[in-house]
Scaffold this motif. Structure first.
Motif, mmCIF file in Angstrom:
data_model
loop_
_atom_site.group_PDB
_atom_site.id
_atom_site.type_symbol
_atom_site.label_atom_id
_atom_site.label_comp_id
_atom_site.label_asym_id
_atom_site.label_seq_id
_atom_site.Cartn_x
_atom_site.Cartn_y
_atom_site.Cartn_z
ATOM 1 N N ILE A 291 -49.668 1.100 79.199
ATOM 2 C CA ILE A 291 -49.951 1.109 77.762
ATOM 3 C C ILE A 291 -50.255 2.531 77.297
ATOM 4 N N GLU A 292 -51.134 3.186 78.017
ATOM 5 C CA GLU A 292 -51.524 4.543 77.630
ATOM 6 C C GLU A 292 -50.328 5.484 77.647
ATOM 7 N N ASN A 293 -49.435 5.282 78.604
ATOM 8 C CA ASN A 293 -48.242 6.127 78.646
ATOM 9 C C ASN A 293 -47.312 5.833 77.476
ATOM 10 N N ASN A 294 -47.121 4.552 77.162
ATOM 11 C CA ASN A 294 -46.265 4.195 76.024
ATOM 12 C C ASN A 294 -46.771 4.817 74.725
ATOM 13 N N LEU A 295 -48.083 4.900 74.577
ATOM 14 C CA LEU A 295 -48.660 5.400 73.329
ATOM 15 C C LEU A 295 -48.507 6.913 73.163
ATOM 16 N N LYS A 296 -48.058 7.593 74.215
ATOM 17 C CA LYS A 296 -47.763 9.024 74.068
ATOM 18 C C LYS A 296 -46.624 9.259 73.085
ATOM 19 N N VAL A 297 -45.855 8.194 72.787
ATOM 20 C CA VAL A 297 -44.759 8.318 71.826
ATOM 21 C C VAL A 297 -45.277 8.724 70.466
ATOM 22 N N GLU A 298 -46.532 8.402 70.166
ATOM 23 C CA GLU A 298 -47.107 8.731 68.867
ATOM 24 C C GLU A 298 -47.188 10.241 68.658
ATOM 25 N N LYS A 299 -47.221 10.994 69.733
ATOM 26 C CA LYS A 299 -47.327 12.453 69.631
ATOM 27 C C LYS A 299 -45.982 13.152 69.815
ATOM 28 N N LEU A 300 -44.942 12.358 70.045
ATOM 29 C CA LEU A 300 -43.615 12.932 70.286
ATOM 30 C C LEU A 300 -42.974 13.359 68.967
ATOM 31 N N ALA A 301 -42.367 14.535 68.954
ATOM 32 C CA ALA A 301 -41.687 15.005 67.744
ATOM 33 C C ALA A 301 -40.498 14.109 67.439
ATOM 34 N N PRO A 302 -40.145 13.942 66.169
ATOM 35 C CA PRO A 302 -38.969 13.124 65.815
ATOM 36 C C PRO A 302 -37.716 13.652 66.501
ATOM 37 N N LEU A 303 -36.820 12.735 66.857
ATOM 38 C CA LEU A 303 -35.549 13.146 67.437
ATOM 39 C C LEU A 303 -34.710 13.806 66.357
ATOM 40 N N SER A 304 -33.927 14.788 66.751
ATOM 41 C CA SER A 304 -33.111 15.518 65.769
ATOM 42 C C SER A 304 -31.893 14.700 65.365
ATOM 43 N N ALA A 305 -31.288 15.088 64.269
ATOM 44 C CA ALA A 305 -30.062 14.417 63.812
ATOM 45 C C ALA A 305 -28.973 14.519 64.864
ATOM 46 N N GLU A 306 -28.929 15.661 65.556
ATOM 47 C CA GLU A 306 -27.917 15.853 66.592
ATOM 48 C C GLU A 306 -28.161 14.907 67.767
ATOM 49 N N GLN A 307 -29.418 14.742 68.139
ATOM 50 C CA GLN A 307 -29.743 13.823 69.231
ATOM 51 C C GLN A 307 -29.433 12.380 68.851
ATOM 52 N N MET A 308 -29.765 11.990 67.628
ATOM 53 C CA MET A 308 -29.472 10.629 67.171
ATOM 54 C C MET A 308 -27.965 10.380 67.177
ATOM 55 N N SER A 309 -27.200 11.378 66.766
ATOM 56 C CA SER A 309 -25.741 11.255 66.759
ATOM 57 C C SER A 309 -25.187 11.148 68.174
ATOM 58 N N ALA A 310 -25.797 11.881 69.093
ATOM 59 C CA ALA A 310 -25.339 11.838 70.488
ATOM 60 C C ALA A 310 -25.605 10.466 71.106
ATOM 61 N N VAL A 311 -26.745 9.867 70.781
ATOM 62 C CA VAL A 311 -27.049 8.525 71.284
ATOM 63 C C VAL A 311 -26.062 7.515 70.712
ATOM 64 N N LYS A 312 -25.765 7.671 69.429
ATOM 65 C CA LYS A 312 -24.798 6.759 68.799
ATOM 66 C C LYS A 312 -23.429 6.881 69.459
ATOM 67 N N ALA A 313 -23.009 8.107 69.729
ATOM 68 C CA ALA A 313 -21.705 8.327 70.355
ATOM 69 C C ALA A 313 -21.654 7.735 71.758
ATOM 70 N N LEU A 314 -22.743 7.891 72.503
ATOM 71 C CA LEU A 314 -22.811 7.314 73.843
ATOM 72 C C LEU A 314 -22.672 5.789 73.764
ATOM 73 N N TYR A 315 -23.367 5.184 72.815
ATOM 74 C CA TYR A 315 -23.274 3.735 72.644
ATOM 75 C C TYR A 315 -21.844 3.332 72.293
ATOM 76 N N GLU A 316 -21.266 4.010 71.327
ATOM 77 C CA GLU A 316 -19.915 3.663 70.864
ATOM 78 C C GLU A 316 -18.893 3.756 71.998
ATOM 79 N N ASN A 317 -19.006 4.786 72.797
ATOM 80 C CA ASN A 317 -17.990 5.049 73.814
ATOM 81 C C ASN A 317 -18.192 4.272 75.113
ATOM 82 N N LYS A 318 -19.446 4.018 75.478
ATOM 83 C CA LYS A 318 -19.693 3.471 76.808
ATOM 84 C C LYS A 318 -20.238 2.038 76.795
ATOM 85 N N ILE A 319 -21.135 1.736 75.859
ATOM 86 C CA ILE A 319 -21.852 0.462 75.889
ATOM 87 C C ILE A 319 -21.260 -0.578 74.940
ATOM 88 N N LYS A 320 -20.878 -0.151 73.761
ATOM 89 C CA LYS A 320 -20.440 -1.085 72.715
ATOM 90 C C LYS A 320 -19.355 -2.061 73.164
#
Length: 327
Positions: A291-320
């Motif tokens: 639980i304590e480790n999961n809550l470290k997400v509260e201090k994590l900086a937002p993901l960048s637009a480039e990172q969000m796009s890269a995750v989307k591309a990975l999903y589209e190409n490999k998982i979808k």
């Protein structure tokens, strides 16, 4: 801790909350009340005020543990549980008003509560979502003071869209993570228009998205990650989000390249929370440290637009191609 509104329930809940599928121990182990109480108290100590359980978790023992801890605390804690999965066979015909009423009353007894903040239909067969009398039951239960709100836990996006045609449905609990992105394009706009709370479960794809698994990782024989990879016991989408294990490992390695030197589990939680439509995410925990480790997400900086796009591309190409059309 950041808090978000849970749709038309009006509850202001912790954006990182707690799912209790394995709160009494690891999957497949006998329920451990001492461990469960440690985890639940740790969650509340850290600002979590929304706890999701079900009558089938530990065959009612999870509900008992949640109820005991809630009654021992002074904080306002919102409790969600679920009903319907005890039906055997788990088919449309088994769903009756009488059976569901009994399950709700059993849950009240398990938790020693006068009213349930949120009761959810627990991934019923698709046909159930078209039966008016099932949804009308929960209006009666609300009038009787036994529940405050109704939600649904779903497997398929189409089930969620049908559920919100009933005005008394306040929330949808669904699988949502980097490997299950279909809701973004088909569900989010509808829930926003109808003020529906969204509860994201299986956020780490049964642990795949921690980045800690390998080809040689062993899961216990009573762990669903051993026996349900092809849906032998319940919907296979609940295990590794329905992604083939080897394919998932390959995709995780690519994610590590997108997010070098970062803890992938926290990144995976942050990715979910970047969507404003999400009310909360409910990772499980089998130790207070998780639980304590999961809550470290509260201090994590937002993901960048480039990172969000890269995750989307990975999903589209490999998982979808493997999962998108199924759920």
């Amino acid at each position: 801790m950041n808090y978000r509104l849970l749709g038309k329930t009006g509850f202001n809940i912790s954006e990182v909350s707690l799912g209790t599928w394995q709160v009494g121990g690891k999957w497949g182990e006998q329920f451990n009340h001492t461990n469960a109480e440690r985890i639940l108290n740790s969650a509340i100590d850290n600002g979590i005020n929304f706890i999701d359980t079900a009558d089938v978790y530990g065959d009612g023992e999870s509900e008992k543990a949640v109820g005991k801890v809630i009654k021992s605390r002074s904080e306002e804690i919102f409790v969600a549980t679920k009903c319907g999965r005890k039906l055997s066979p788990h088919i449309n015909e088994s769903y009756t008003v009488e059976a569901l009423r009994k399950y709700v009353e059993d849950s009240l007894r398990n938790m020693q509560l006068d009213s349930i903040d949120l009761i959810q239909l627990h991934c019923p067969p698709t046909e159930v979502f078209y039966r008016d009398e099932i949804f009308e039951l929960f209006d009666r239960l609300k009038e009787e003071g036994k529940i405050r709100n109704l939600g649904v836990s779903i497997e398929k996006v189409s089930e969620g869209l049908q559920a919100i045609t009933y005005s008394n449905v306040s929330t949808i609990q669904f699988i949502f993570n980097m490997f299950r992105q279909k809701p973004i394009e088909e569900l989010f706009a509808a829930v926003k228009a109808n003020n529906i709370g969204l509860i994201a479960r299986v956020p780490l794809a049964s642990g795949l998205l921690t980045g800690k698994f390998s080809k040689t990782t062993n899961f216990g024989k009573d762990d669903h990650r051993s026996f349900n990879r092809n849906g032998e016991a319940f919907d296979k989408g609940e295990t590794f989000s329905g992604v083939d294990y080897q394919l998932g490992l390959e995709a995780v390695n690519e994610l590590k390249g997108i997010f070098p030197n970062q803890e992938l589990a926290l990144v995976a939680l942050k990715w979910i929370l970047q969507f404003d439509e999400i009310s909360c995410v409910i990772p499980g925990a089998s130790t207070p440290e998780q639980i304590e480790n999961n809550l470290k997400v509260e201090k994590l900086a937002p993901l960048s637009a480039e990172q969000m796009s890269a995750v989307k591309a990975l999903y589209e190409n490999k998982i979808k191609p493997q999962v998108h059309q199924l759920w």
